[in-house]
Design an enzyme around this catalytic site. Structure first.
Site, PDB file in Angstrom:
ATOM      1  CB  VAL A 104      -0.903   0.024   1.251  1.00 47.16           C
ATOM      2  CG1 VAL A 104      -1.755   1.288   1.290  1.00 47.16           C
ATOM      3  CG2 VAL A 104      -1.781  -1.217   1.312  1.00 47.16           C
ATOM      4  CB  CYS A 105       0.979   4.203   0.575  1.00 50.08           C
ATOM      5  SG  CYS A 105       1.350   5.961   0.655  1.00 50.08           S
ATOM      6  CB  THR A 106       5.816   5.056   0.095  1.00 52.53           C
ATOM      7  OG1 THR A 106       5.506   5.004   1.482  1.00 52.53           O
ATOM      8  CG2 THR A 106       5.430   6.414  -0.454  1.00 52.53           C
TER       9      THR A 106
END
Lengths: 248, 248
Positions: B118-120
């Protein structure tokens, strides 16, 4: 990815109040009910978002994850900007009957600028007497039970009635959190928070409400919570009879 | 409100595997990146969703909340159904350079049925070499940097390429988590999870991507992460030069 809003953004969009937002933890809370709004709140530079609980001991979620509160009820500052209560099931039932929790919510709720909840957290607000005469929502399974506590259930994802903001089940905490940010800081600011959290939801399925789901799935889901619904009714009945015949 | 799926639901929709899903915690992870997918995973009765970290000590999130891991890297079972890495900023940079974390991800990632982020968090997968030659996504601020690690960035909320599933910024973890449930159990089952979590998102604002947001807000948000972007590039450069001249 999180960032405290920097000063250019703050100054451009109206400065900030120096206030505190509190999210209440109780044993067997639902973690996403907490961390949805928490993520939206935490970008309010200048405001502090605090997890509060009875003691500073780690609190277990309804899925067995321990989260450490940052302040006790006693340490929690007065005059909160926002107080927010997450949902759960068995733990929520206990919170609805726990005098220390109800007292904390009633006293701090009466002082707070916004009194808010996610999912079955609205049942705890209701048990504390904070939703009497207010429109409110909750998880779809128990939403109608709000009427047993003097609230008026509304089938809507986020319900705002005066300074009460209640969200529907679990994931509604994101919409609810964003709405609260918008109320505190205005839409332009909240749009920055939305962009930072990349909140452009696109579930690949479309079954997020009983109306959109298959009757068979709705039936099975409801059946899982028959016991919980029954227990909430009992808490409500006990509360009403205590009101009718107060202790001498 | 959470419920372990009951046996009628499980049996009706294809039984379950007896497997484990692991979400990795590292110092300064973003809490919502964890608890979005965690909530979707946890309803997979029969599968256990575990928070794993280097040690069992509580791990601090990027907003100062302590969450207690359930297993260490060493204790984590082999052959995971899903491994999932959350994002962050400074903590993510450190995770991208932490040999123990990268080794754990590489070894467990190669065995896992689904390798997800998820995300970075996708930058950590990329630093572990797990996205070379794969399409992937990340938070919009850093998505293009995936190419520096041999991945092919795609501007999409959830990207599935073979057994890699990556989500965009923070809140995309909910869409990503639901997609993973659908891949593990089929759509009908995932629709049950979606209904239980009432995932029918309705943000009242519409600024969740750079394309939908005002140029001014996008500019300010980007500026907040200039340092982070620069640091990711340095990690990538150091990685490439280490590859070109391996230790003797």
């Amino acid at each position: 990815m999180t960032h405290q809003m920097d000063s250019e953004f703050i100054e451009r969009f109206g400065g900030y109040q120096d206030g505190q937002l509190a999210i209440v933890l109780y044993p067997e809370f639902t973690a996403l009910d907490v961390f949805g709004p928490h993520h939206m709140f935490i970008n309010l530079m200048g405001e502090r978002t605090l997890l509060v609980a009875k003691t500073r001991e780690p609190v277990i979620s309804d899925t067995g994850v321990y989260v450490t509160p940052q302040l006790t009820f006693e340490e929690c500052p007065e005059g909160l900007l926002v107080i927010c209560v997450p949902g759960g099931t068995n733990g929520t039932l206990r919170a609805m009957q726990d005098q220390a929790t109800l007292d904390f919510l009633r006293v701090r709720g009466e002082q707070a600028r916004w009194v808010t909840s996610v999912c079955t957290g609205s049942l705890v607000l209701a048990a504390a007497g904070l939703l009497e005469g207010y429109q409110a929502t909750s998880h779809w399974v128990v939403r109608d039970l709000l009427s047993e506590f003097g609230a008026q259930p509304v089938n809507q994802r986020v319900v705002v009635d005066r300074n009460r903001i209640t969200g529907a089940g679990v994931t509604a905490g994101l919409d609810c959190g964003l709405e609260i940010v918008a109320r505190l800081r205005g839409n332009t600011y909240a749009e920055g928070v939305q962009l930072l959290s990349e909140y452009d939801p696109q579930p690949t399925l479309n079954a997020g409400t009983p109306e959109k789901s298959s009757p068979e799935t709705v039936r099975m889901m409801r059946a899982m919570f028959d016991g919980f619904v029954e227990n909430v009714k009992q808490v409500s009945a006990a509360r009403l009879s205590a009101k009718a015949a107060p202790a001498e």
